[in-house]
Scaffold this active site. Structure first.
Site, PDB file in Angstrom:
ATOM      1  N   LYS A  53       0.839  -1.202   0.000  1.00  0.00           N
ATOM      2  CA  LYS A  53       0.000   0.000   0.000  1.00  0.00           C
ATOM      3  C   LYS A  53       0.875   1.253   0.000  1.00  0.00           C
ATOM      4  O   LYS A  53       0.653   2.190  -0.767  1.00  0.00           O
ATOM      5  CB  LYS A  53      -0.929  -0.006   1.228  1.00  0.00           C
ATOM      6  CG  LYS A  53      -2.029  -1.061   1.140  1.00  0.00           C
ATOM      7  CD  LYS A  53      -2.792  -1.234   2.448  1.00  0.00           C
ATOM      8  CE  LYS A  53      -3.804  -2.370   2.324  1.00  0.00           C
ATOM      9  NZ  LYS A  53      -4.533  -2.683   3.559  1.00  0.00           N
ATOM     10  N   GLN A  97      -4.322  -1.227   9.815  1.00  0.00           N
ATOM     11  CA  GLN A  97      -4.295  -2.562   9.218  1.00  0.00           C
ATOM     12  C   GLN A  97      -4.862  -3.598  10.197  1.00  0.00           C
ATOM     13  O   GLN A  97      -4.497  -3.618  11.379  1.00  0.00           O
ATOM     14  CB  GLN A  97      -2.857  -2.929   8.807  1.00  0.00           C
ATOM     15  CG  GLN A  97      -2.721  -4.237   8.059  1.00  0.00           C
ATOM     16  CD  GLN A  97      -3.381  -4.227   6.686  1.00  0.00           C
ATOM     17  OE1 GLN A  97      -3.526  -3.173   6.050  1.00  0.00           O
ATOM     18  NE2 GLN A  97      -3.802  -5.388   6.209  1.00  0.00           N
ATOM     19  N   ASP A 120     -10.878   3.174   4.539  1.00  0.00           N
ATOM     20  CA  ASP A 120     -11.262   1.760   4.498  1.00  0.00           C
ATOM     21  C   ASP A 120     -12.776   1.594   4.434  1.00  0.00           C
ATOM     22  O   ASP A 120     -13.270   0.497   4.132  1.00  0.00           O
ATOM     23  CB  ASP A 120     -10.760   1.051   5.764  1.00  0.00           C
ATOM     24  CG  ASP A 120      -9.521   0.207   5.521  1.00  0.00           C
ATOM     25  OD1 ASP A 120      -9.374  -0.313   4.396  1.00  0.00           O
ATOM     26  OD2 ASP A 120      -8.729   0.052   6.456  1.00  0.00           O
TER      27      ASP A 120
HETATM   28  N1  GUN Z   1      -6.847  -6.606   6.541  1.00  0.00           N
HETATM   29  C1  GUN Z   1      -7.287  -7.366   5.515  1.00  0.00           C
HETATM   30  N2  GUN Z   1      -7.941  -6.618   4.594  1.00  0.00           N
HETATM   31  C2  GUN Z   1      -7.908  -5.350   5.068  1.00  0.00           C
HETATM   32  C3  GUN Z   1      -8.413  -4.125   4.557  1.00  0.00           C
HETATM   33  O1  GUN Z   1      -9.037  -4.039   3.495  1.00  0.00           O
HETATM   34  N3  GUN Z   1      -8.175  -3.036   5.338  1.00  0.00           N
HETATM   35  C4  GUN Z   1      -7.513  -3.112   6.527  1.00  0.00           C
HETATM   36  N4  GUN Z   1      -7.344  -1.971   7.223  1.00  0.00           N
HETATM   37  N5  GUN Z   1      -7.031  -4.234   7.016  1.00  0.00           N
HETATM   38  C5  GUN Z   1      -7.230  -5.347   6.289  1.00  0.00           C
END
Ligand code: GUN
Length: 318
Positions: A53, A97, A120
């Site tokens: 990311k 995350q 998110d």
């Molecule tokens: N962990 C797995 N998928 C995601 C996501 O789309 N966003 C976040 N913040 N954590 C994750």
């Protein structure tokens, strides 16, 4: 032979639109769109996702700040960091995350992020907006799935869509987005009885169960479109490992189109995160200063301008 829906190519195209939107942000008086990514602990998979990311941000003109905290971090410290990012005008998007280490209440943490910076789309305000069809920031994987589907389906009305998986991150929000398009949506999960009989009647199958090769050829009707959200590492007979999805793609020649794993949904998730970040930055130009604490956040919540999901960058509802 089923068409392979190329997630990498579509993510590249979306990133170009996001980069153009970042330039627009600057031209309209903003500085640089900013994304803060918080990783707590040392989960190896999360570490890889976060690095991906962060690396992609630079490509589209987003400034990223990584906050790596030890697994011993307590909840109050994490909430304080979120409060300070909520109040920082150079930060337009905040991502924590998941999963978080044991002992930290993920719901409490996600609720603390200002809804306008919740790239998110996990905050209850954004979840509520999605469920009422009034815009807000949409979770990245479901948003990416809809863009992939839009590349092969013009009109969803009356189509039978089956979602396998009921997670807050994928299953529930993608079901709402499909419903918004007027598909007939059936939400199922790993405990659903006679699952293959349900999927066999579907025009669209979104497999997000996290179960490697769950969906076999006979589960899919000829001409269906199949989106594979799964990503699991499995062992080969020789002891090496490989990444596979929820679908036995080699048995899906009779489908109309399928997403590969890797190279399908994954790249779109990251591209949608970048798109949401720039969208949040653009929205900030027409909104009051971000909140610095939970009580201020309530004011901004009621002020939040609804957005609709379009092809690429979400656009404010006029
Ligand atoms: N962990 C797995 N998928 C995601 C996501 O789309 N966003 C976040 N913040 N954590 C994750």
């Amino acid at each position: 032979m089923a068409e392979l829906i190329d997630g990498r190519a579509q993510a590249d195209a979306l990133n170009l639109r996001t980069a153009a939107a970042a330039v627009e942000f600057h031209q309209r008086g903003g500085d640089v769109p900013g994304l803060a990514v918080i990783l707590v602990g040392e989960d190896p998979a999360s570490d890889i996702y976060v690095r991906r990311k962060i690396n992609q941000c630079r490509k589209v003109g987003i400034h990223s700040a990584e906050h790596r905290l030890p697994a011993t971090t307590n909840q109050i410290e994490l909430l304080r960091l979120i409060d300070s990012l909520n109040g920082d005008p150079s930060v337009h998007g905040i991502l924590v995350q998941l999963p978080l280490p044991d002992g930290i209440d993920a719901a409490l943490v996600l609720d603390r992020i200002a809804p306008a910076k919740d790239v998110d789309g996990f905050h209850p305000v954004n979840v509520g907006r999605l469920s009422t069809g009034t815009g807000g920031l949409v979770p990245c994987t479901p948003l990416g799935i809809m863009m992939l589907l839009d590349s092969v389906i013009d009109d969803y009305r009356g189509l039978n869509a089956v979602v396998i998986g009921k997670s807050n991150i994928v299953g529930k929000p993608v079901s709402l987005l499909l419903l918004e398009r007027e598909a007939r949506v059936t939400v199922t999960h790993i405990e659903t009885r006679e699952l293959s009989e349900i999927t066999r009647k579907a025009d669209i199958v979104v497999a997000a169960a996290g179960a490697p090769h769950l969906v076999r050829g006979y589960w899919i009707k000829p001409g269906a479109v199949v989106i594979d959200v799964g990503i699991s590492r499995v062992a080969n007979p020789d002891g090496t490992t490989k990444i596979v999805g929820d679908c036995a793609t080699h048995e899906l020649d009779h489908a109309r189109a399928v997403t590969p794993v890797p190279g399908g949904v994954g790249p779109m998730t990251i591209a949608c995160l970048l798109s949401n970040t720039v969208q949040a930055a653009l929205q900030s130009l027409s909104q009051p200063d971000p909140p610095t604490n939970e009580s201020d956040a309530k004011v901004v919540r009621s002020d939040c301008t609804p957005m609709k999901v379009g092809q690429g960058i979400a656009t404010p509802v006029q």
